[in-house]
Design an enzyme around this catalytic site. Structure first.
Site, PDB file in Angstrom:
ATOM      1  N   GLY A 290      -1.836   1.054  -1.249  1.00 29.53           N
ATOM      2  CA  GLY A 290      -1.531   2.214  -2.081  1.00 29.53           C
ATOM      3  C   GLY A 290      -1.801   3.503  -1.332  1.00 29.53           C
ATOM      4  O   GLY A 290      -1.696   3.586  -0.102  1.00 29.53           O
ATOM      5  N   SER A 291      -2.196   4.527  -2.070  1.00 27.76           N
ATOM      6  CA  SER A 291      -2.223   5.891  -1.520  1.00 27.76           C
ATOM      7  C   SER A 291      -3.304   6.134  -0.468  1.00 27.76           C
ATOM      8  O   SER A 291      -3.237   7.143   0.241  1.00 27.76           O
ATOM      9  CB  SER A 291      -2.378   6.906  -2.660  1.00 27.76           C
ATOM     10  N   THR A 292      -4.311   5.279  -0.368  1.00 27.35           N
ATOM     11  CA  THR A 292      -5.278   5.476   0.723  1.00 27.35           C
ATOM     12  C   THR A 292      -4.588   5.324   2.080  1.00 27.35           C
ATOM     13  O   THR A 292      -5.053   5.874   3.080  1.00 27.35           O
ATOM     14  CB  THR A 292      -6.445   4.468   0.616  1.00 27.35           C
TER      15      THR A 292
END
Length: 635
Positions: A290-292
């Protein structure tokens, strides 16, 4: 002629006798001088018996010497069948004490062997049971010392430490991986018996056991306790499918803390399933980050100079079409015009699609390789996974777009932490490790020492400086604001990744995560928290993981002795935030002047008079609005 023959025979016979005598003398001489030790040992083996004395297993310590795995002294039962006169009576008495069948115990006391270890019912006996056996005073029945592994903090660091079997052999984790160092050499009490096994009236010989070596880890127990506490809170609050936390020194690769849920108590490992025992999730679990993962995409784009985070702009209309796929922003209607710094702060997927397109698939995937995704990090723990990265020939426009914002690829937590450490430490990718020293038991001298290992240079120091500032912006101005700590420059990035099952994305089933750096201007720790499918919470990591992460970050700051930093980016307040103000210096002022200066605080006076001669907190401290400031008055 006849006499001559007799004389010849006498000479031959005499010569034969002389040779035989010489051979006998030579044999005696050889036995006494050359074969004495060997034959003496063989003879002793025929009439000596060994009662085993088990060595202590080496301890496992944290970086400050706190014992994480130790030993308890217990006793175990052994019998010498030939010395037991009334085998039936002995079997009956022992069976009653050990709560086993008479038939089973009779097999032990009647076995055709010099020494019989009563296993498993006679192993690791408690004090009360051992005392009952001792009080029987049975000939041929012995209680010998054995060492039992003990984990004083129970479930703490359980998957890393592992556990041992009934014979003190390592079965998982560090106990298995470093078994040859931890295992000592057993000793014995030697006694002497006749051919029938009866004990002779000779002094016993004690052969002292040699304990195993100690192992010192990079783990800091205070950081470890913090993540264990908060993971327990996560389980209580959200009932997740799993949860994990990982803390690493970005400048060396040393692991400060590592844990996951579900976990287990290695003191009672028999009570858990193989799945619970074997899965060390921070190195084993693979999932879409995801966004990490946007940290890596941004670092690659800055390094390749395809974007300038402060000067280049992107317009987000809420969605973007890539071939047949429509990729939406989490914010309905989009964020409008933004700098690419704001694209990261706002975690804007369409903006990262654009960033991926500017990089192109060859450059983006080359950075995934450089940062170590798709291969094991080499951490000194068993069970590490590789993750899954698209082969370049299978990467189309859609795969390029989704990879840029952290979907479609599969990575491990340890890969993410190692990669982000390289982003913020100046661009150096280090091999993570958890064993710091192997120590000699008695003296504590270091026998082997692990040093940091540079894998490769990934990005420039200039890019790393930009990324540290960008991650601090995310915490002060973007989705990581709940992790903001006044006076400490925290960097970070949230992640909310939709889970996949059988090739389909699940509905309302996410892995929520937060990657953080402390302090952002001079990193001493990188911390990652992930919660799989939390229940009864908002489907945004910025509301779920960041408040928990903040509590752990405060403990990391305390454990590492991190001092406050200057030039912190001011937090953009949200509706629930309480403003923070700096306390002015009011000493020397009169009450009326002080009240105007301290309008944002609650004042409490001590003493009498009009002049302020003291204040608490001191000037320069930052405290929340309406906090109490005590003023000392003097006439």
């Amino acid at each position: 002629m006849f006499l001559k023959n007799i004389d010849k025979r006498i000479k031959i016979f005499t010569l034969f006798l002389f040779l035989a005598f010489f051979l006998i003398i030579f044999k005696v001489f050889y036995v006494q001088i050359f074969d004495y030790k060997k034959l003496s040992t063989l003879a002793k083996d025929l009439w000596s018996r060994d009662l085993p004395v088990e060595a202590n297993r080496g301890r496992i310590l944290d970086r400050n010497g706190v014992v994480l795995a130790d030993n308890l002294t217990t006793t175990s039962l052994v019998v010498v069948p030939n010395q037991i006169e009334d085998k039936k009576s002995a079997a009956k008495s022992l069976a009653e004490i050990l709560n086993v069948s008479y038939e089973e115990m009779y097999k032990h006391v009647n076995k055709k062997t010099s020494i019989e270890r009563v296993h498993p019912e006679g192993r690791r006996l408690d004090y009360e049971t051992a005392e009952k056996i001792s009080n029987l005073k049975l000939q041929g029945v012995y209680l010998v010392k054995e060492s039992k592994r003990n984990y004083p903090y129970k479930t703490l660091l359980s998957h890393v430490l592992g556990y041992v079997g009934i014979d003190n052999q390592g079965l998982s984790g560090l106990e298995l991986q470093y078994d040859k160092y931890l295992t000592g050499e057993s000793g014995a009490i030697k006694y002497f018996s006749d051919a029938k096994g009866n004990k002779l009236d000779l002094a016993d010989v004690y052969l002292e056991p040699q304990d195993g070596m100690d192992i010192q880890l990079t783990i800091d127990i205070n950081i470890q306790k913090s993540i264990e506490r908060e993971l327990d809170n996560v389980v209580d609050m959200f009932s997740p499918d799993m949860a994990l936390a990982l803390v690493m020194n970005p400048n060396t690769g040393e692991i400060y803390g590592m844990s996951s849920r579900p976990n287990f108590d290695p003191n009672n490992y028999q009570d858990y399933s193989t799945e619970e025992l074997s899965r060390n999730l921070p190195i084993w679990a693979t999932y879409e980050p995801g966004s990490t993962q946007k940290i890596i995409t941004t670092a690659a784009a800055v390094e390749e100079k395809v974007v300038n985070l402060d000067k280049d702009h992107f317009y987000d209309g809420g969605k973007v079409k890539v071939d047949t796929a429509v990729i939406k922003c989490w914010k309905a209607g989009g964020h409008g015009a933004q700098t690419f710094m704001e694209v990261l702060q706002n975690s804007c997927n369409p903006g990262f699609v654009k960033m991926g397109q500017l990089l192109g698939k060859k450059r983006l995937f080359s950075y995934l390789d450089k940062f170590g995704f798709g291969e094991q990090t080499g951490i000194d723990l068993s069970g590490e996974s590789n993750g899954i990265i698209f082969p370049l020939e299978r990467v189309g426009n859609i795969e390029l777009a989704t990879t840029a914002f952290g979907q479609g690829i599969s990575v491990t937590p340890i890969q993410q932490v190692t990669a982000v450490s390289a982003v913020v430490n100046g661009g150096n990718l280090y091999t993570p490790y958890i064993v710091k020293n192997i120590l000699e038991k008695e003296s504590g001298n270091v026998i082997e020492q692990k040093e940091k290992h540079l894998v490769r240079k990934v990005i420039s120091k200039e890019t790393s400086n930009i990324m540290r500032r960008a991650l601090e912006n995310v915490v002060a101005l973007g989705g990581g604001r709940s992790a903001f700590i006044d006076g400490y420059r925290i960097g970070g990035k949230t992640g909310t990744a939709q889970k996949v099952e059988n090739g389909q994305y699940l509905v309302n089933n996410y892995i929520m995560s937060f990657m953080s750096v402390v302090p952002a201007n001079d990193p001493e720790a990188v911390f990652y928290l992930a919660i799989d499918n939390p229940k009864n919470t908002a489907m945004l990591s910025s509301y779920t993981t960041t408040p928990i992460a903040r509590r752990i970050l405060l403990d990391i700051i305390d454990a590492l002795g991190i001092e406050k930093q200057e030039n912190q980016i001011e937090k953009e307040l949200e509706w629930a935030d309480i403003p923070i103000y700096e306390v002015p210096n009011v000493i020397g002022m009169k009450k009326e002047e002080a009240e105007k200066a301290l309008i944002n605080f609650t004042i409490e006076y001590e003493g009498e008079g009009e002049k302020i001669v003291g204040q608490s907190p001191e000037a320069g401290n930052r405290i929340e609005e309406k906090s109490i400031v005590r003023l000392l008055l003097e006439k």
